[in-house]
Design an enzyme around this catalytic site. Structure first.
Site, PDB file in Angstrom:
ATOM      1  N   ASP A 226      -7.233 -20.251  34.869  1.00 35.42           N
ATOM      2  CA  ASP A 226      -6.430 -20.057  33.661  1.00 35.42           C
ATOM      3  C   ASP A 226      -7.363 -19.640  32.528  1.00 35.42           C
ATOM      4  O   ASP A 226      -8.328 -20.339  32.218  1.00 35.42           O
ATOM      5  CB  ASP A 226      -5.713 -21.361  33.316  1.00 35.42           C
ATOM      6  CG  ASP A 226      -4.761 -21.233  32.136  1.00 35.42           C
ATOM      7  OD1 ASP A 226      -4.651 -20.130  31.574  1.00 35.42           O
ATOM      8  OD2 ASP A 226      -4.127 -22.242  31.773  1.00 35.42           O
ATOM      9  N   GLU A 252      -4.662 -16.300  35.426  1.00 34.74           N
ATOM     10  CA  GLU A 252      -3.512 -16.602  34.564  1.00 34.74           C
ATOM     11  C   GLU A 252      -3.790 -16.290  33.104  1.00 34.74           C
ATOM     12  O   GLU A 252      -4.827 -16.674  32.560  1.00 34.74           O
ATOM     13  CB  GLU A 252      -3.168 -18.095  34.721  1.00 34.74           C
ATOM     14  CG  GLU A 252      -2.014 -18.575  33.871  1.00 34.74           C
ATOM     15  CD  GLU A 252      -1.677 -20.030  34.186  1.00 34.74           C
ATOM     16  OE1 GLU A 252      -1.206 -20.734  33.268  1.00 34.74           O
ATOM     17  OE2 GLU A 252      -1.876 -20.470  35.346  1.00 34.74           O
ATOM     18  N   GLU A 279       3.871 -18.381  30.686  1.00 36.46           N
ATOM     19  CA  GLU A 279       3.842 -19.711  30.066  1.00 36.46           C
ATOM     20  C   GLU A 279       4.288 -19.649  28.611  1.00 36.46           C
ATOM     21  O   GLU A 279       4.941 -20.563  28.111  1.00 36.46           O
ATOM     22  CB  GLU A 279       2.430 -20.281  30.174  1.00 36.46           C
ATOM     23  CG  GLU A 279       2.180 -21.531  29.373  1.00 36.46           C
ATOM     24  CD  GLU A 279       0.721 -21.975  29.423  1.00 36.46           C
ATOM     25  OE1 GLU A 279       0.317 -22.768  28.552  1.00 36.46           O
ATOM     26  OE2 GLU A 279      -0.016 -21.534  30.337  1.00 36.46           O
ATOM     27  N   HIS A 329       5.459 -23.349  34.620  1.00 43.94           N
ATOM     28  CA  HIS A 329       4.341 -23.996  33.955  1.00 43.94           C
ATOM     29  C   HIS A 329       4.683 -25.469  33.760  1.00 43.94           C
ATOM     30  O   HIS A 329       5.815 -25.829  33.464  1.00 43.94           O
ATOM     31  CB  HIS A 329       4.078 -23.334  32.600  1.00 43.94           C
ATOM     32  CG  HIS A 329       3.035 -24.021  31.790  1.00 43.94           C
ATOM     33  ND1 HIS A 329       3.324 -24.804  30.699  1.00 43.94           N
ATOM     34  CD2 HIS A 329       1.688 -24.063  31.938  1.00 43.94           C
ATOM     35  CE1 HIS A 329       2.200 -25.291  30.197  1.00 43.94           C
ATOM     36  NE2 HIS A 329       1.193 -24.862  30.928  1.00 43.94           N
ATOM     37  N   GLU A 350       3.026 -27.751  39.095  1.00 51.81           N
ATOM     38  CA  GLU A 350       1.769 -28.043  38.394  1.00 51.81           C
ATOM     39  C   GLU A 350       1.766 -29.454  37.823  1.00 51.81           C
ATOM     40  O   GLU A 350       2.747 -29.930  37.259  1.00 51.81           O
ATOM     41  CB  GLU A 350       1.576 -27.046  37.255  1.00 51.81           C
ATOM     42  CG  GLU A 350       0.295 -27.257  36.466  1.00 51.81           C
ATOM     43  CD  GLU A 350       0.118 -26.246  35.344  1.00 51.81           C
ATOM     44  OE1 GLU A 350      -1.034 -25.991  34.953  1.00 51.81           O
ATOM     45  OE2 GLU A 350       1.147 -25.723  34.848  1.00 51.81           O
TER      46      GLU A 350
END
Length: 401
Positions: A226, A252, A279, A329, A350
């Site tokens: 990320d 990401e 997200e 997310h 997640e």
């Protein structure tokens, strides 16, 4: 606004044994980021302090940011039933609900949640459509959907599908990837915090960190990363080349959110690693743009930020029609897990951590259930299975109107 049919409401009303109307709405701005919150200047009513070190990075810690500004929404019906939602926007979100949204929710049947959502989106569109307004709307919608399940007497996932996924594989996000792998997680996501501002040394450190992570978890655990909007197209292409031997599942949010052309280039040029985003995208309208550009191999709406349960279900179905999967997310909340259980394409959920030092507070643990042996499990409690004690919410309130 054009009239339209609301199929979910029609079905749910045939299953409901009693009918309710909304009688009250309350909100709490709470601490859901226990590692970061003690250092935030605005906690407990103080003023937000500008960080001493200035960089070009997005600062996610501000008073209206998504996690630091977590907002619990409680909606009570005329018969005393309570529904709970998780939104965002801190006091800004709470003010939007108190001064505007609640006036269009009071007296309504919670089972009309789709129609209520459309109305709230429309009346706020001149100052909303993205950001804090949709954070607030998400919390209201989730509380209404929670009530729908409780009124019908069934878990929310069963309101959508007869074949839910009640065991959902989890992946862990954070820096301690070896600990996550030891605890049975089949996949880990490593944040890389060096960006353009850190130059060549930061780039080299990022490459070293991703190789170290792969060595720590072995070849059988999936690895993602990320970036949190810190790179540009060229940086991302160079990183993907330098880490081509690591077998990264996805990269990401590498580049700024509105650079759809840049994200589409990354999707074309980086294979087989996925380029993922969403997200910080909002509603079906924002995601349609992302999909139109073919700017993501997979999308990541957040149920508490992107518009709520029914809106994220719509987003996922539209993406699935283009063979794009949805991995929510922070799906490892009661709200996210119910939606994940009935998404049109399989995915993982997640979670953050776990931590070795147990910094997670009581409210955090309640709203982010821990998976066991790498799996989340859903039960058959009505609604989202969330019932919150007011004293607990007050104990973790960090700011109030």
């Amino acid at each position: 606004m054009q009239s339209k049919e609301y199929h979910l409401a029609s079905e749910w009303k045939t299953r409901a044994k009693t009918r309710h109307t909304v009688a009250g709405i309350r909100t709490w701005h709470v601490n859901l980021n226990p590692r970061a919150m003690p250092s935030l200047g605005f906690a407990k009513g103080g003023e937000w302090q500008k960080p001493a070190a200035q960089t070009g990075h997005v600062d996610w810690r501000g008073p209206f940011a998504a996690q630091a500004g977590a907002l619990i929404v409680e909606i009570t019906t005329d018969k005393g039933l309570k529904g709970y939602g998780l939104g965002g926007g801190g006091l800004a979100g709470a003010l939007i609900i108190e001064r505007h949204l609640q006036h269009f929710v009071h007296g309504r049947d919670p089972l009309d949640v789709e129609e209520i959502w459309d109305r709230l989106y429309h009346i706020t569109s001149i100052y909303g459509r993205r950001g804090v307004v949709i954070y607030a709307l998400s919390g209201v919608e989730l509380a209404l959907v929670d009530l729908c399940g409780k009124i019908v007497g069934a878990p929310v996932y069963s309101l959508i599908t007869d074949s839910p996924r009640l065991k959902i594989p989890a992946y862990a996000t954070g820096g301690d990837v070896s600990y996550y792998a030891e605890n049975g997680f089949p996949a880990c996501k490593l944040p890389l915090r060096n960006g353009l501002a850190e130059g060549k040394d930061g780039f080299a450190e990022n490459v070293e960190m991703i190789h170290t992570a792969r060595d720590a978890i072995g070849a059988d655990v999936e690895l993602m990363t990320d970036i949190y909007l810190r790179w540009d197209v060229d940086y991302t292409l160079r990183f993907a080349e330098a880490a081509s031997d690591v077998d990264i599942k996805w990269i990401e949010e590498a580049i700024p959110l509105d650079d759809y052309a840049g994200m589409a280039q990354l999707v074309r040029d980086i294979q087989p690693t996925w380029i993922v985003s969403g997200e910080h995208e909002f509603t079906r309208y924002g995601f349609r743009e992302l999909l139109r550009w073919k700017a993501a191999d997979m999308i990541q709406p957040d149920i508490s930020w992107a518009g709520g349960f029914t809106e994220c279900l719509c987003i996922a179905r539209e993406a699935a029609a283009q063979e794009i999967s949805t991995w929510l997310h922070q799906a490892g909340t009661p709200w996210g897990l119910h939606l994940t259980a009935c998404l049109p394409m399989p995915c993982m959920a997640e979670t953050f951590g776990p931590s070795r030092d147990g910094v997670e507070n009581e409210l955090y643990r309640l709203l982010r259930p821990a998976p066991e042996d790498g799996l989340f499990s859903l039960n058959d409690a009505p609604g989202f299975g969330v019932d919150l004690d007011e004293a607990l919410l007050e104990a973790y309130t960090v700011d109030r109107l």
